[in-house]
Design a protein around this motif. Structure first.
Motif, mmCIF file in Angstrom:
data_model
loop_
_atom_site.group_PDB
_atom_site.id
_atom_site.type_symbol
_atom_site.label_atom_id
_atom_site.label_comp_id
_atom_site.label_asym_id
_atom_site.label_seq_id
_atom_site.Cartn_x
_atom_site.Cartn_y
_atom_site.Cartn_z
ATOM 1 N N ILE A 416 0.845 -1.197 0.000
ATOM 2 C CA ILE A 416 0.000 0.000 0.000
ATOM 3 C C ILE A 416 0.883 1.251 0.000
ATOM 4 N N VAL A 417 1.943 1.218 0.805
ATOM 5 C CA VAL A 417 2.843 2.376 0.873
ATOM 6 C C VAL A 417 3.491 2.610 -0.497
ATOM 7 N N PHE A 419 2.494 1.595 -3.395
ATOM 8 C CA PHE A 419 1.465 1.961 -4.364
ATOM 9 C C PHE A 419 1.132 3.447 -4.268
ATOM 10 N N PHE A 420 0.962 3.958 -3.046
ATOM 11 C CA PHE A 420 0.626 5.379 -2.906
ATOM 12 C C PHE A 420 1.806 6.271 -3.299
ATOM 13 N N LEU A 421 3.037 5.855 -2.930
ATOM 14 C CA LEU A 421 4.213 6.645 -3.326
ATOM 15 C C LEU A 421 4.280 6.740 -4.849
ATOM 16 N N ALA A 423 1.813 6.444 -6.973
ATOM 17 C CA ALA A 423 0.727 7.303 -7.464
ATOM 18 C C ALA A 423 1.128 8.773 -7.331
ATOM 19 N N ILE A 424 1.760 9.105 -6.206
ATOM 20 C CA ILE A 424 2.180 10.496 -5.995
ATOM 21 C C ILE A 424 3.232 10.890 -7.023
ATOM 22 N N GLU A 439 -6.179 12.361 -10.732
ATOM 23 C CA GLU A 439 -5.691 11.544 -9.625
ATOM 24 C C GLU A 439 -6.138 10.090 -9.769
ATOM 25 N N LEU A 443 -3.775 6.853 -9.815
ATOM 26 C CA LEU A 443 -3.942 5.691 -8.928
ATOM 27 C C LEU A 443 -4.054 4.417 -9.767
ATOM 28 N N ALA A 446 -0.687 3.532 -11.247
ATOM 29 C CA ALA A 446 0.215 3.009 -10.210
ATOM 30 C C ALA A 446 -0.140 1.567 -9.892
#
Lengths: 502, 445
Positions: A416-417, A419-421, A423-424, A439, A443, A446
């Motif tokens: 999850i970490v 994946f979000f990094l 996406a950012i 966004e 997402l 990513a």
């Protein structure tokens, strides 16, 4: 202990093994080479790749130190090296052919890594520019990546012996394979035999259906799609993906994607007269249940959406096909689902995180991990009321080790970490390069690259291309497809000090 | 009979004592003092020495023994003693074991280890406990075919749902057979249209699970059902086996075990049991987990003192029935005098089982019903006997002996007898027969 600076990894063993695998690459490369000769296209891209893989293979094997054993550390290093270098060699034909977007080395590497990791995200813009042999190479490299080149290596290189088990465990996709036969190489051969057989069956089914209903599904397309459906990979030589073919063929692809996402160990037992082991497996129930539920919800959404007018059969087909494609991490499309209402697209986005079963060709989180996490959560609710109760988490009746549950939590959190990094990074980099990316699209992109699914939404949709993302974003995605396919840990450990020193 | 008993502990002594009057008994024990002492207590020959040694066994004249019973406290010693006895030409061998693993091996291949009959103390005790828990309404219960089959006799009380029904109406369980009905002391062999009235005693034979279900039908008030709380305290082998057998009867017991590793092991191996890791003597814990509201508490800890403490505690908290495992036979009466409902001693259970076995000659197992009006026999069919190779309906039609076949076990699997079932050599047949005809039926097997 003289400081921590001395390297304690038997890296020569890892490099030697990588050399073995590279030296074997000319075998799969010969297939597109033959296609090139058959269609009178240039064989040079493949000859170049063969030459490089032979040269690298020889150099690496020469480095080998026979005294070094393949332990857990060496296996991690070998897994990371092999996946990266095979992808690099796989990129050579695209660069040498020099046609279209993939002539650029970063794009070529993206395409090759996306193929090998069975992601299926493409940077091609115009499919018609490319020769049939180059298009076939994309399919071949996905087929190789499907079960994992390491099981293939274990099956072929019988001298790996003990190290093979180590390797297959590092490439954790195949974690419960060990049980089939006492000899690991024999087990790998059985698994590859099933893979081979299923691919052959898919070729036959597609080709015969093509003869019956759709001349576009010729032998070339039958082989190309068989390679990437059982491998749950997703490349297609057709710009419209499987949507280019007759509805009957689209329906026929669904079971092959589903079988490719089913544990090969359980398939082996099913073939050998123990079908109940598969049919009573809870992970199998969860995986089919998740897919069925999502498909029903998407179908309902499409029926209720006034802007979509497929007709009943086509609505059901597009819902089932695209949900199956996303959940199995294949990445085919039967239609451009980017046009769908946001609700249906979000359902597909959710489906990306499910994945098939452990021990199959699928990627993503995988059903087993979700099942264990859900059951352990349910257990926590119970122990909150009865603090003294001892409740093992069971899957198909078998208790799961508490350490394994902690590993699964760690994997989920880490995924999850990352994946979000990612996406950012995609949003920020797109902003910098002035590329319009919402966004949700970020997402999606990513998830689809890191979880090795394939197409996402927006420009990166099934009928689009990843070439619109900035080059720097694509470079990051290459790395994350690599990390995602070998399930994070084998790559991340390489960046710890403890790995290199004692 | 010449009987050699190896091991003069509580089990061996008890067996020797009950056999001494009618048989020629030799007792072997390693402890010379114990052997010496026994010589004065019982009318038996005692030999001091290692029961596994062929020299000692020869001195006990094992070669001409009809039966060798190895019942020391050590499993391996008992197995080796039986093996040795077999090589010396000893007769029928009986071994007492604690380990269920040895029992499984032996069940898989009867005759393994040179043992002809194996008694597993802990399993036997657990079976006893579960029977007491599950069938409080039964007048008589006996296990056959190593626990695969049960014979039970129930008195039909006022208000029982089966009162007023016919046998075919009451018999709705797959693997259960109605074999006998006693009315005013007269036995009838029931047919489908026979009516059941209050005051009758019904005899059924079937799998323990189906007998359990039948008990729920006959006496729903007293028979525990799935909603009832059963708490087993202590995860010893007896506690584990008790929970396992309860699970087989579709109960969902709770089990309390203090040791974390053992608790984890139990939880992994007992999918339908809620395992709690805690000290069961902690009253605060007992009330928090509502153990006071349990319907049945079984104490199976390794210490008699703790079992006593918890049993008393449970009784005080208001538990209806408390069953305690008592390791020392001397304490059994103490427990029951204090008010514990049932105290079970594993050694007594074992000794009884072995002694019961020694009484049986032709048949494998016997239960005598209602003042010897009828008997339930277990027969092992041999090749070429009068019953093999024929369907049951034919055997019944040809024979003027009155009997009912209640259950058949074949390769340790239960076969429900039907008219067209063909009997095979090696089958164990459990049947009810009028006492006058026992010898007739025995001659056919």
């Amino acid at each position: 202990m003289s400081g921590g600076s001395r390297i304690r990894v038997g890296w020569r063993a890892s490099v030697g093994l990588t050399g073995d695998v590279l030296a074997a690459l000319p075998v799969p490369l010969a297939f597109p080479l033959l296609i090139a000769v058959y269609y009178g296209e240039s064989p040079v891209p493949f000859l170049a790749a063969i030459a490089v893989s032979l040269a690298l293979g020889a150099a690496f094997r020469w480095t080998r130190d026979p005294a070094e054993d393949l332990g857990p550390r060496e296996a991690f290093l070998a897994v990371a090296l092999i996946w990266f270098l095979v992808a690099a060699v796989g990129a050579i034909p695209f660069v040498v052919a020099g046609v279209g977007t993939v002539a650029n080395p970063v794009n070529a590497m993206f395409e090759s890594m996306s193929g090998l990791t069975t992601t299926g995200a493409t940077v091609l813009r115009d499919f018609s520019l490319h020769s049939r042999s180059v298009m076939m190479w994309r399919q071949v490299i996905q087929w190789l990546g499907g079960l994992g080149i390491l099981i293939l290596a274990t099956a072929v290189l019988s001298e790996i012996g003990v190290g093979g088990a180590q390797l297959m465990e590092s490439e954790s996709q195949t974690q419960d394979v060990n049980k089939l036969t006492p000899k690991i190489s024999r087990t790998a051969q059985l698994i590859w035999g099933i893979y081979f057989g299923l691919t052959g069956l898919a070729i036959a089914v597609y080709f015969l259906l093509g003869l019956a209903v759709d001349p576009q599904m010729d032998l070339y397309n039958a082989v190309a799609h068989a390679f990437t459906s059982v491998a749950t990979a997703g490349f297609s030589p057709e710009p419209l993906s499987v949507g280019a073919f007759h509805p009957l063929i689209q329906w026929a692809v669904v079971p092959f994607m589903v079988i490719g996402s089913t544990s090969f160990v359980l398939i082996y037992f099913a073939i050998n007269g123990e079908p109940m082991r598969l049919l009573k497996n809870e992970e199998f129930h969860f995986y089919l249940g998740a897919m069925g539920t999502l498909a029903s919800v998407v179908a309902l959404g499409l029926f209720l959406d006034p802007s979509i007018a497929y007709g009943p059969e086509a609505t059901l087909r597009h819902a089932v096909f695209n949900v199956a494609s996303v959940v199995t991490t294949t990445g085919y499309a039967s239609t451009d689902y980017v046009q769908w209402a946001p609700a249906a697209k979000h359902m597909l986005f959710m489906g990306m995180f499910v994945g098939g079963m452990v021990g199959s060709t699928t990627c993503s989180i995988k059903s087993l991990r979700w099942l264990v996490a859900l059951k352990s959560f349910k257990r926590n609710l119970y122990t909150a009321i009865h603090p003294d109760s001892v409740r093992p988490v069971r899957i198909s009746g078998k208790p799961i080790d508490e350490g394994a549950i902690r590993d699964i939590y760690a994997y989920l959190l880490l995924s999850i970490v990352i994946f979000f990094l990612l996406a950012i990074v995609i949003v920020v980099d797109a902003e910098r390069a002035d590329v319009p990316v919402t966004e949700f699209e970020a997402l999606g992109a990513a998830a689809t690259t890191f979880l090795n699914i394939g197409p996402a939404f927006g420009d990166a949709g099934p009928y689009g291309t990843f070439a619109t993302f900035p080059m720097s974003t694509r470079a990051v995605m290459i790395v994350l497809m690599w990390i995602g396919r070998i399930e994070i840990i084998p790559v991340l450990v390489l960046f710890t000090k403890a790995f290199w020193t004692s | 009979m010449h009987v050699v008993v190896i091991g003069a502990g509580e089990v061996g002594t008890s067996i020797a004592a009950s056999l001494a009057s009618d048989h020629e008994v030799v007792v072997v024990d390693v402890d010379p003092d114990r052997a010496e002492q026994l010589k004065y207590e019982l009318d038996v020959l005692t030999i001091a020495g290692d029961g596994t040694s062929s020299e000692i066994q020869s001195a006990a004249e094992v070669d001409r023994a009809d039966m060798v019973i190895a019942c020391t406290d050590d499993d391996q010693t008992n197995l080796v003693a039986c093996g040795t006895a077999k090589t010396l030409g000893g007769g029928f061998t009986i071994a007492r074991v604690k380990s269920t693993d040895f029992l499984r091996t032996w069940e898989g291949n009867e005759g393994a280890f040179g043992v002809d009959f194996m008694v597993c103390t802990d399993l036997l005790t657990a079976q006893n406990i579960v029977r007491v828990i599950g069938l409080p309404a039964a007048v008589d219960v006996d296990p056959f075919a190593g626990g695969l089959v049960q014979m039970a006799e129930f008195e039909i009380a006022e208000g029982s749902p089966v009162a007023g029904q016919t046998v075919s109406e009451a018999d709705r369980f797959e693997s259960l057979t109605f074999v006998g009905l006693f009315r005013n002391g007269e036995m009838t062999i029931p047919r489908g249209d026979t009516g059941i009235t209050v005051g009758d005693r019904a005899v059924v034979i079937g799998s323990p699970e189906s007998v359990q279900s039948f008990a729920t039908d006959v006496a729903p008030e007293t028979t525990p059902d799935r909603a009832d709380e059963i708490v087993v305290v202590g995860g010893s082998e007896i506690g584990y086996q008790t929970a396992r057998l309860l699970e087989e009867r579709e109960f969902k017991p709770r089990l309390i075990e203090q040791d974390p590793d053992r608790a984890r092991w139990l939880a992994e191996n007992l999918p339908d049991t809620v395992v709690m890791e805690h000290d069961a003597t902690d009253t605060e814990f007992l009330s928090r987990e509502h153990v006071d509201e349990a319907d049945i508490v079984v104490t199976a800890l390794r210490s008699d003192e703790k079992n006593l403490l918890i049993s008393v505690l449970a009784k005080r908290l208001g538990v209806d029935r408390v069953i305690a495992v008592v390791d020392s036979p001397d304490y059994v009466t103490v427990f029951e005098e204090i008010g514990i409902d049932i105290a079970i001693n594993p050694r007594t259970v074992t000794a009884e089982e072995i002694t019961r076995f020694t009484y049986e000659s032709v048949a494998e197992n016997i239960a005598v019903l209602e003042n010897d009006q009828a008997e339930v026999l277990e027969l092992e069919l041999t090749e070429g006997c009068g019953l093999v190779g024929r369907p049951i309906s034919e055997i019944v039609a040809d024979s003027d002996v009155r009997f009912v076949i209640g259950a058949i076990t074949r390769n340790r699997e239960l076969v429900t007898p039907r008219g067209d079932t063909v009997l095979q050599a090696g089958d164990h047949v459990i049947l009810l027969v009028e006492s006058d005809s026992v010898s007739d039926i025995a001659s056919m097997a």
